[in-house]
Scaffold this motif. Sequence first.
Motif, PDB file in Angstrom:
ATOM      1  N   VAL A   5      -4.580   5.953  -5.707  1.00 32.53           N
ATOM      2  CA  VAL A   5      -5.083   6.493  -4.590  1.00 32.53           C
ATOM      3  C   VAL A   5      -3.629   6.978  -4.053  1.00 32.53           C
ATOM      4  O   VAL A   5      -2.690   6.022  -3.687  1.00 32.53           O
ATOM      5  CB  VAL A   5      -5.821   5.547  -3.500  1.00 32.53           C
ATOM      6  CG1 VAL A   5      -5.961   6.339  -2.157  1.00 32.53           C
ATOM      7  CG2 VAL A   5      -7.203   5.283  -3.890  1.00 32.53           C
ATOM      8  N   ASP A  28      -4.187  -0.163  -7.375  1.00 34.00           N
ATOM      9  CA  ASP A  28      -4.474   1.415  -7.760  1.00 34.00           C
ATOM     10  C   ASP A  28      -3.772   2.016  -6.213  1.00 34.00           C
ATOM     11  O   ASP A  28      -4.272   3.057  -5.934  1.00 34.00           O
ATOM     12  CB  ASP A  28      -6.013   1.499  -7.432  1.00 34.00           C
ATOM     13  CG  ASP A  28      -6.448   0.826  -8.755  1.00 34.00           C
ATOM     14  OD1 ASP A  28      -6.018   0.640  -9.598  1.00 34.00           O
ATOM     15  OD2 ASP A  28      -7.854   0.472  -8.479  1.00 34.00           O
ATOM     16  N   GLN A 298      -9.032   2.284   0.637  1.00 36.85           N
ATOM     17  CA  GLN A 298      -9.023   2.831  -0.599  1.00 36.85           C
ATOM     18  C   GLN A 298     -10.384   2.941  -1.382  1.00 36.85           C
ATOM     19  O   GLN A 298     -10.799   3.840  -1.972  1.00 36.85           O
ATOM     20  CB  GLN A 298      -7.971   1.982  -1.516  1.00 36.85           C
ATOM     21  CG  GLN A 298      -6.704   2.364  -1.261  1.00 36.85           C
ATOM     22  CD  GLN A 298      -5.631   1.765  -2.151  1.00 36.85           C
ATOM     23  OE1 GLN A 298      -4.526   2.105  -2.134  1.00 36.85           O
ATOM     24  NE2 GLN A 298      -6.043   0.984  -3.153  1.00 36.85           N
ATOM     25  N   THR A 302     -12.446   6.057  -2.165  1.00 39.41           N
ATOM     26  CA  THR A 302     -13.103   6.447  -3.547  1.00 39.41           C
ATOM     27  C   THR A 302     -14.435   6.590  -3.620  1.00 39.41           C
ATOM     28  O   THR A 302     -14.951   7.230  -4.505  1.00 39.41           O
ATOM     29  CB  THR A 302     -12.503   5.531  -4.813  1.00 39.41           C
ATOM     30  OG1 THR A 302     -12.873   4.034  -4.264  1.00 39.41           O
ATOM     31  CG2 THR A 302     -11.185   5.473  -4.832  1.00 39.41           C
TER      32      THR A 302
END
Length: 340
Positions: A5, A28, A298, A302
């Motif tokens: 991200v 991530d 995040q 997503t």
Amino acid sequence: TILMVKWGILGTGKIAQDFATALQYTKDATIVAAASRTQESATSFAQKFQIPKSYGSYEELARDPDVEIIYVSTLHPFHHANTLMCLNQGKSVLCEKPLTMNSREAEEVTKLAKEKNVLFVEGMWTRHFPLYVQLKTMIDRGELGDITLVMADFGFQHQDIPRLVKKELGGGALLDIGIYPISLASFILGTPTKITAQGYLGPTEVDEAVSIVFGYDDPKKAASLNISLLANTTNEAQIIGTRGRVKIHAPFWCSTKMTLITPEKTEDLVFSLPGHLPEHHFNFQNSIGLSYEAAHVQQLFTQGKKESDVILLQESLAIMKTLDTIRDQIGLRYPQDDRS
């Protein structure tokens, strides 16, 4: 493959530094760009955190096609304009608390976020701490019985910090630290129907101490909250129910320890923070815990969500309205209140 991200950091002050450090401990996450009002600040921030791009204006960051989520870390008088600019460019935004200066500004940003159909979240990091996730579960399971009282205080002697006392910088205790006990009461008891506040406005005409009592539709419930820039308080919170109570140890807004007290037992529940390297310095206590919030945002991003289920935009708005009411009662006004 797991897609990283891509974050952009808007503003390069102390909280932005802590957030950037916490992102290094967030799975991530990658920071692709940072922006400050001067290229010099942006460059040094980017070098410190190994960020590939740095901008000397916020507009450039908002327009960068690589950036997916922008963390707005500026002082609260600038949240409204900074957030509108990012949303207008179709960016998702995590905006530091308080959302804005007043509910009118807050309504404008939430409306635009919905129109643009992007993720927009208020940075009430407290709620994402494991302690608070567990506390909510305990309350929902009825372990404390019916919650009748929330007590919390947040106070420290800090009239020497310019942003805390300068009206044009959104100074005062209420918007900066008062939002924590108020958000806690909202988290546990919902939106108050009765608000009573008294406060002290200092020489710069911002609040340096406020005492607040909330009432609710259910007359058995109440919240008692105190904030201060005049003195150091306990910085603890108590959640009191008919079957037991919980003491959240200081600092309650980023706490790692609570004590459950029931007629049968007294039990300490301790939640350890993520470990971090000693060379990673934080400006504020327990700031590594910003990684909980970042991970939550995040996940929402997503999953294609447009708001947080942990702090709905409707609740963020209700909290801003509560802050407006308290300010009316104590006579605290900002230049932003005169713009219609």
